[in-house]
Design a protein around this motif. Sequence first.
Motif, PDB file in Angstrom:
ATOM      1  N   LEU A 140      32.541  42.175  52.673  1.00 33.16           N
ATOM      2  CA  LEU A 140      32.003  42.447  51.347  1.00 33.16           C
ATOM      3  C   LEU A 140      31.003  41.352  50.990  1.00 33.16           C
ATOM      4  O   LEU A 140      31.282  40.174  51.173  1.00 33.16           O
ATOM      5  CB  LEU A 140      33.159  42.438  50.341  1.00 33.16           C
ATOM      6  CG  LEU A 140      32.856  42.981  48.967  1.00 33.16           C
ATOM      7  CD1 LEU A 140      32.817  44.505  49.018  1.00 33.16           C
ATOM      8  CD2 LEU A 140      33.920  42.539  47.983  1.00 33.16           C
ATOM      9  N   GLN A 144      33.600  35.216  47.797  1.00 37.07           N
ATOM     10  CA  GLN A 144      33.737  34.106  46.850  1.00 37.07           C
ATOM     11  C   GLN A 144      34.762  33.110  47.375  1.00 37.07           C
ATOM     12  O   GLN A 144      34.539  32.495  48.387  1.00 37.07           O
ATOM     13  CB  GLN A 144      34.058  34.653  45.480  1.00 37.07           C
ATOM     14  CG  GLN A 144      32.915  35.560  45.034  1.00 37.07           C
ATOM     15  CD  GLN A 144      32.983  35.960  43.603  1.00 37.07           C
ATOM     16  OE1 GLN A 144      34.028  35.967  42.990  1.00 37.07           O
ATOM     17  NE2 GLN A 144      31.849  36.304  43.055  1.00 37.07           N
ATOM     18  N   ASN A 146      37.518  33.889  48.708  1.00 38.52           N
ATOM     19  CA  ASN A 146      38.189  34.482  49.872  1.00 38.52           C
ATOM     20  C   ASN A 146      37.160  35.297  50.640  1.00 38.52           C
ATOM     21  O   ASN A 146      36.023  35.381  50.235  1.00 38.52           O
ATOM     22  CB  ASN A 146      39.310  35.405  49.379  1.00 38.52           C
ATOM     23  CG  ASN A 146      40.251  34.662  48.457  1.00 38.52           C
ATOM     24  OD1 ASN A 146      40.879  33.694  48.847  1.00 38.52           O
ATOM     25  ND2 ASN A 146      40.313  35.100  47.206  1.00 38.52           N
ATOM     26  N   LYS A 158      41.849  41.509  51.837  1.00 40.69           N
ATOM     27  CA  LYS A 158      41.418  40.208  51.335  1.00 40.69           C
ATOM     28  C   LYS A 158      42.081  39.124  52.165  1.00 40.69           C
ATOM     29  O   LYS A 158      43.310  39.023  52.198  1.00 40.69           O
ATOM     30  CB  LYS A 158      41.843  40.104  49.880  1.00 40.69           C
ATOM     31  CG  LYS A 158      41.212  38.990  49.129  1.00 40.69           C
ATOM     32  CD  LYS A 158      41.809  39.019  47.743  1.00 40.69           C
ATOM     33  CE  LYS A 158      40.965  38.394  46.718  1.00 40.69           C
ATOM     34  NZ  LYS A 158      41.620  38.416  45.414  1.00 40.69           N
ATOM     35  N   GLU A 208      44.144  49.561  48.535  1.00 35.03           N
ATOM     36  CA  GLU A 208      43.264  50.719  48.350  1.00 35.03           C
ATOM     37  C   GLU A 208      41.860  50.224  47.991  1.00 35.03           C
ATOM     38  O   GLU A 208      41.725  49.339  47.142  1.00 35.03           O
ATOM     39  CB  GLU A 208      43.867  51.512  47.176  1.00 35.03           C
ATOM     40  CG  GLU A 208      42.965  52.455  46.490  1.00 35.03           C
ATOM     41  CD  GLU A 208      43.568  52.926  45.141  1.00 35.03           C
ATOM     42  OE1 GLU A 208      44.494  52.271  44.589  1.00 35.03           O
ATOM     43  OE2 GLU A 208      43.092  53.959  44.666  1.00 35.03           O
ATOM     44  N   PHE A 209      40.833  50.766  48.635  1.00 36.31           N
ATOM     45  CA  PHE A 209      39.462  50.441  48.244  1.00 36.31           C
ATOM     46  C   PHE A 209      39.012  51.422  47.173  1.00 36.31           C
ATOM     47  O   PHE A 209      39.110  52.640  47.364  1.00 36.31           O
ATOM     48  CB  PHE A 209      38.512  50.501  49.456  1.00 36.31           C
ATOM     49  CG  PHE A 209      37.098  50.147  49.087  1.00 36.31           C
ATOM     50  CD1 PHE A 209      36.782  48.857  48.692  1.00 36.31           C
ATOM     51  CD2 PHE A 209      36.098  51.109  49.118  1.00 36.31           C
ATOM     52  CE1 PHE A 209      35.471  48.522  48.337  1.00 36.31           C
ATOM     53  CE2 PHE A 209      34.785  50.781  48.763  1.00 36.31           C
ATOM     54  CZ  PHE A 209      34.482  49.488  48.371  1.00 36.31           C
ATOM     55  N   LEU A 210      38.559  50.903  46.076  1.00 37.35           N
ATOM     56  CA  LEU A 210      38.145  51.768  44.961  1.00 37.35           C
ATOM     57  C   LEU A 210      36.686  52.152  45.189  1.00 37.35           C
ATOM     58  O   LEU A 210      35.769  51.438  44.763  1.00 37.35           O
ATOM     59  CB  LEU A 210      38.310  51.027  43.639  1.00 37.35           C
ATOM     60  CG  LEU A 210      39.713  50.475  43.384  1.00 37.35           C
ATOM     61  CD1 LEU A 210      39.694  49.417  42.300  1.00 37.35           C
ATOM     62  CD2 LEU A 210      40.653  51.622  43.003  1.00 37.35           C
ATOM     63  N   GLY A 329      34.377  40.219  36.361  1.00 40.03           N
ATOM     64  CA  GLY A 329      34.277  40.437  37.806  1.00 40.03           C
ATOM     65  C   GLY A 329      35.606  40.855  38.424  1.00 40.03           C
ATOM     66  O   GLY A 329      35.675  41.192  39.608  1.00 40.03           O
ATOM     67  N   GLN A 330      36.668  40.833  37.643  1.00 42.45           N
ATOM     68  CA  GLN A 330      38.008  41.162  38.161  1.00 42.45           C
ATOM     69  C   GLN A 330      38.439  42.563  37.758  1.00 42.45           C
ATOM     70  O   GLN A 330      39.594  42.925  37.977  1.00 42.45           O
ATOM     71  CB  GLN A 330      39.065  40.196  37.596  1.00 42.45           C
ATOM     72  CG  GLN A 330      38.707  38.741  37.674  1.00 42.45           C
ATOM     73  CD  GLN A 330      38.999  38.155  39.027  1.00 42.45           C
ATOM     74  OE1 GLN A 330      38.783  38.822  40.041  1.00 42.45           O
ATOM     75  NE2 GLN A 330      39.469  36.947  39.073  1.00 42.45           N
ATOM     76  N   ASP A 342      42.916  41.145  41.509  1.00 41.11           N
ATOM     77  CA  ASP A 342      42.944  39.700  41.709  1.00 41.11           C
ATOM     78  C   ASP A 342      43.857  38.941  40.740  1.00 41.11           C
ATOM     79  O   ASP A 342      43.405  38.091  39.972  1.00 41.11           O
ATOM     80  CB  ASP A 342      41.488  39.188  41.592  1.00 41.11           C
ATOM     81  CG  ASP A 342      41.290  37.851  42.274  1.00 41.11           C
ATOM     82  OD1 ASP A 342      42.221  37.422  42.970  1.00 41.11           O
ATOM     83  OD2 ASP A 342      40.229  37.244  42.108  1.00 41.11           O
TER      84      ASP A 342
HETATM   85  N1  LIG Z   1      40.327  47.310  45.661  1.00 50.28           N
HETATM   86  C1  LIG Z   1      38.997  47.134  45.555  1.00 50.28           C
HETATM   87  N2  LIG Z   1      38.150  48.181  45.590  1.00 50.28           N
HETATM   88  C2  LIG Z   1      36.793  48.010  45.503  1.00 50.28           C
HETATM   89  N3  LIG Z   1      36.198  46.807  45.372  1.00 50.28           N
HETATM   90  C3  LIG Z   1      36.989  45.725  45.320  1.00 50.28           C
HETATM   91  C4  LIG Z   1      38.416  45.824  45.413  1.00 50.28           C
HETATM   92  N4  LIG Z   1      38.928  44.575  45.354  1.00 50.28           N
HETATM   93  C5  LIG Z   1      37.867  43.732  45.202  1.00 50.28           C
HETATM   94  N5  LIG Z   1      36.702  44.416  45.175  1.00 50.28           N
HETATM   95  C6  LIG Z   1      35.348  43.850  45.031  1.00 50.28           C
HETATM   96  O1  LIG Z   1      35.364  42.528  45.487  1.00 50.28           O
HETATM   97  C7  LIG Z   1      34.945  41.611  44.460  1.00 50.28           C
HETATM   98  C8  LIG Z   1      35.730  40.315  44.596  1.00 50.28           C
HETATM   99  O2  LIG Z   1      37.119  40.616  44.601  1.00 50.28           O
HETATM  100  P1  LIG Z   1      38.206  39.584  44.161  1.00 50.28           P
HETATM  101  O3  LIG Z   1      39.526  40.167  44.410  1.00 50.28           O
HETATM  102  O4  LIG Z   1      37.904  39.185  42.734  1.00 50.28           O
HETATM  103  O5  LIG Z   1      37.928  38.386  45.168  1.00 50.28           O
HETATM  104  P2  LIG Z   1      37.705  36.826  44.890  1.00 50.28           P
HETATM  105  O6  LIG Z   1      39.052  36.294  44.528  1.00 50.28           O
HETATM  106  O7  LIG Z   1      37.179  36.317  46.187  1.00 50.28           O
HETATM  107  O8  LIG Z   1      36.715  36.730  43.756  1.00 50.28           O
HETATM  108  C9  LIG Z   1      35.220  42.374  43.166  1.00 50.28           C
HETATM  109  O9  LIG Z   1      34.392  41.937  42.098  1.00 50.28           O
HETATM  110  C10 LIG Z   1      34.895  43.789  43.591  1.00 50.28           C
HETATM  111  O10 LIG Z   1      33.505  44.000  43.535  1.00 50.28           O
END
Ligand SMILES: Nc1ncnc2c1ncn2[C@@H]1O[C@H](COP(=O)(O)OP(=O)(O)O)[C@@H](O)[C@H]1O
Length: 453
Positions: A140, A144, A146, A158, A208-210, A329-330, A342
């Motif tokens: 992705l 960030q 991770n 992740k 699950e990927f949204l 962003g979460q 997250d």
């Molecule tokens: N289940 C998911 N489906 C679609 N996109 C996701 C999903 N989880 C994370 N993302 C995308 O990844 C980005 C970063 O995810 P996040 O869990 O916040 O990681 P980090 O802790 O590295 O910031 C989110 O802002 C979103 O765009």
Amino acid sequence: MLDELLAAWIGHQRWFGGKGRPIDTLSIDSDVTIEAGDPGLRHLIVSVWQDGSRERYQLLLGMRADLPDTLQHALIGQCGPYAFENGPSHPWWHVYDAAHDPELTHWILESMAGDTEQGVVRFEHLPGVGIDSGVRSMVLGAEQSNTSLVYGDAYICKLFRRLIPGVNPELEIVTALAARQAPHIAQPYGWMEIDLDGTATTLAILQEFLSNSTDGWDLALTSVRDLYNSLPDVTAAEAGGDFAAEAARLGGATARIHRELATAFPTGTVEPHEVKRMAEGLRRKLGRAAAEVPELREHVGMLEAAYHRVEELTAEVAVQRVHGDYHLGQVMRTTTDWVVLDFEGEPGQPLAERRAMSSPLRDVAGMLRSFDYAARHLLAGHAEADKLEPKADQWAERNRAAFLEGYVEGGGTITAADAALLRAFELSKAVYEVIYESRNRPSWISIPLAAFR
Ligand SMILES: Nc1ncnc2c1ncn2[C@@H]1O[C@H](COP(=O)(O)OP(=O)(O)O)[C@@H](O)[C@H]1O
Ligand SMILES: O=P(O)(O)O[C@H]1O[C@H](CO)[C@@H](O[C@H]2O[C@H](CO)[C@@H](O)[C@H](O)[C@H]2O)[C@H](O)[C@H]1O
């Protein structure tokens, strides 16, 4: 030597927590072969020593005799000779970040599907969940703290990079909420773990990927841009891309998540005399922050005064598990509703603190700050920043109010007595953000600093 190659590479990674400080040594704590081949896959835990303190990181290393052009960007270096046990041996190998190689990352899905143990690394999946290991992954872009691998439009995995012994709060929370069939979460499917210091420690989570969804930050910025580009007398309410209805809906989803967390995990109350300790905690963080970031020092008096008002509270404070690092962003807007991601808490805080009960107002404060961020971040370096500032204020005001209304309508509790606490949490979040920005995005530091005006 592999450890030297890794030491030269790791400091430049987006997810490396010790950026800007020299690395004294890097040592390899465990090295597990997941796939002995060409390409081959190794899982490493490394310890990085800086200024006498140690952090552990998880690495997935790809090994190839010849590295295709498509993987050159992931190259760490060349090492050799190296021989996989029961596998190929070459005098020279290209070592690279295997997260970028779909020919290797399918092993993660395959191992989770089979609940496999590979040396000290354990792969698990949730009962009743089928995992299709045939889908290809890509990293992705928004890497960030991770690294996230997206498999087709089916899964997101992740990989936690900096490791802290213990079960990751994200895994703990999403599995508990999924077991309750709670809405507004991404379904968990599986995880990877290892024992660190004798404690089961989460290495990765598969969810699950949204697909067909957008994160709240991008949606909010579209709305802000729309307002900036509108005629001078158009208000935030009149602009075509008004975000207030979404902010209110997000408030409702937040209240529901808080309710689910309060049902799935223990809750408590902090008595007035203990509230002092909460204020002391905020003060300690401020002290550390002001020592690190000089720009904060002129605001210390105002911040101390806001924290002092918390000490004077006479009502008890309800506490429970919370999100802990709640911002735009979460949260993802799917075609039907908001989904919260997250639940890890603030990266960098000790695990015990991230798992501790806290006031849900901390999350409310985090999201309020995020509306401020969205309103202001396009102003930095903008030729017409002065002219646009009133619009930014208006956008932030409108969406903050809509979010709070949605939260209360959705069953969240905010009383008049909570005002001092909410303000202190918001200011404390801004203090955290000043540190975060000074370490990671110095050109953004003016955004949280503006909160103190
Ligand atoms: N289940 C998911 N489906 C679609 N996109 C996701 C999903 N989880 C994370 N993302 C995308 O990844 C980005 C970063 O995810 P996040 O869990 O916040 O990681 P980090 O802790 O590295 O910031 C989110 O802002 C979103 O765009
Ligand atoms: O998403 P993470 O868990 O990695 O959180 C960290 O990074 C966030 C930035 O990506 C940071 O959030 C800050 O910037 C956001 C805009 O990019 C803004 O919406 C947030 O309100 C602001 O706090 C977060 O603080 C940090 O922990």
